[in-house]
Design a protein around this motif. Structure first.
Motif, PDB file in Angstrom:
ATOM      1  N   ARG A 120      50.165  28.878  38.902  1.00 56.20           N
ATOM      2  CA  ARG A 120      49.010  28.689  38.017  1.00 56.20           C
ATOM      3  C   ARG A 120      48.412  30.043  37.639  1.00 56.20           C
ATOM      4  N   PHE A 121      48.299  30.933  38.606  1.00 61.06           N
ATOM      5  CA  PHE A 121      47.737  32.261  38.354  1.00 61.06           C
ATOM      6  C   PHE A 121      48.590  33.025  37.344  1.00 61.06           C
ATOM      7  N   ALA A 126      44.459  35.621  33.671  1.00 54.18           N
ATOM      8  CA  ALA A 126      43.275  35.718  34.520  1.00 54.18           C
ATOM      9  C   ALA A 126      43.418  36.883  35.482  1.00 54.18           C
ATOM     10  N   ASP A 127      42.281  37.386  35.954  1.00 53.59           N
ATOM     11  CA  ASP A 127      42.279  38.476  36.922  1.00 53.59           C
ATOM     12  C   ASP A 127      42.210  37.971  38.353  1.00 53.59           C
ATOM     13  N   SER A 128      41.780  36.718  38.530  1.00 61.26           N
ATOM     14  CA  SER A 128      41.676  36.180  39.883  1.00 61.26           C
ATOM     15  C   SER A 128      41.752  34.662  39.852  1.00 61.26           C
ATOM     16  N   ILE A 173      43.582  34.805  45.007  1.00 64.15           N
ATOM     17  CA  ILE A 173      44.594  35.676  44.411  1.00 64.15           C
ATOM     18  C   ILE A 173      43.859  36.562  43.407  1.00 64.15           C
ATOM     19  N   THR A 174      43.982  37.873  43.560  1.00 60.22           N
ATOM     20  CA  THR A 174      43.196  38.789  42.739  1.00 60.22           C
ATOM     21  C   THR A 174      44.012  40.018  42.374  1.00 60.22           C
ATOM     22  N   ASN A 188      36.690  36.804  34.884  1.00 63.45           N
ATOM     23  CA  ASN A 188      37.888  36.216  34.287  1.00 63.45           C
ATOM     24  C   ASN A 188      38.719  35.567  35.383  1.00 63.45           C
ATOM     25  N   SER A 189      38.142  34.519  35.982  1.00 65.25           N
ATOM     26  CA  SER A 189      38.773  33.847  37.120  1.00 65.25           C
ATOM     27  C   SER A 189      39.088  32.409  36.760  1.00 65.25           C
ATOM     28  N   ILE A 190      40.131  31.857  37.395  1.00 65.28           N
ATOM     29  CA  ILE A 190      40.461  30.447  37.201  1.00 65.28           C
ATOM     30  C   ILE A 190      40.362  29.723  38.544  1.00 65.28           C
TER      31      ILE A 190
END
Length: 228
Positions: A120-121, A126-128, A173-174, A188-190
């Motif tokens: 997904r990441f 996204a950044d995180s 996760i970053t 900008n995170s999901i």
């Protein structure tokens, strides 16, 4: 570019002394996160434990991971996790692209959680990524000695609540660059939703630990029954 796992495990804990060393399911609490990372070699290139404690360091080394000695300045009760994670990135010499943060206080995780969350990441710009779980409780505030509903109205059924979610701590996760800027969860995170009983395990007290032990023992009994 590498993806590394970082497991922050300081030695001093006020509410549950030496909690990262307590045996849960026959192994130290810390080791559950190490084993989880080691089961995902297609994603994680290296595993780091950051600690200020000699006993934790010795256990981590026995399981073949790299230990970063955490300075006292980053080991206090009020010191945020980001400080020790930043210190790891600043200490290692090679470039890192992505960090998977695994907190030892969340020792129980669904088996395929990292694989699914990592996909997904990678599929999103996204950044995180942060794992979350839907809340099903009726929450409120006490104001002037009076209880005031927050996410519901009196008489409303719980199944009709507006969806709210809590950050369950199972994993993060970053991008490394974001951590070096001082953030674990960026703007900008999901979110990655995890509706699993393990999402309710976050060990800070003895009751939390006993609940995690109950779940481990229950899972062990189920496996034994299936093998009969």
């Amino acid at each position: 570019m590498k993806t590394i796992a970082i497991i922050p495990a300081r030695g001093n804990s006020k509410r549950l002394p030496n909690k990262n060393l307590l045996l849960l399911g026959g192994i130290p609490l810390l080791v559950h996160s190490i084993l989880f990372a080691q089961k995902n070699p297609s994603i994680i290139d290296e595993i780091y434990v950051t600690t200020d404690n000699a006993a934790i360091k010795n256990i981590a080394l026995q399981y073949g991971v790299t230990v970063i000695d955490r300075p006292d300045a980053f080991s206090g009760d009020l010191e945020p996790t980001i400080s020790s994670v930043q210190h790891v990135l600043e200490t290692i010499t090679h470039a890192v692209d992505t960090v998977v943060l695994l907190q030892p206080t969340n020792p129980l995780r669904p088996e395929n959680l990292l694989q699914e969350a990592y996909v997904r990441f990678c599929m999103n710009d996204a950044d995180s990524l942060v794992t979350v779980t839907r809340n099903h409780q009726k929450l409120g505030k006490i104001i002037n000695n009076s209880f005031e509903p927050y996410n519901y109205t009196i008489g409303q059924r719980s199944q009709d609540l507006e969806p709210l979610y809590f950050e369950n701590g199972l994993l993060y996760i970053t991008k490394a660059k974001v951590i070096l800027e001082g953030k674990i969860v960026s703007e900008n995170s999901i979110p990655y939703e995890v509706n699993h009983i393990f999402a309710n395990v976050d060990i800070d007290t003895l009751d939390d630990f006993d609940y995690a032990e109950y779940l481990i023992n229950k899972a062990s009994r189920l496996r034994s029954t299936r093998q009969l």
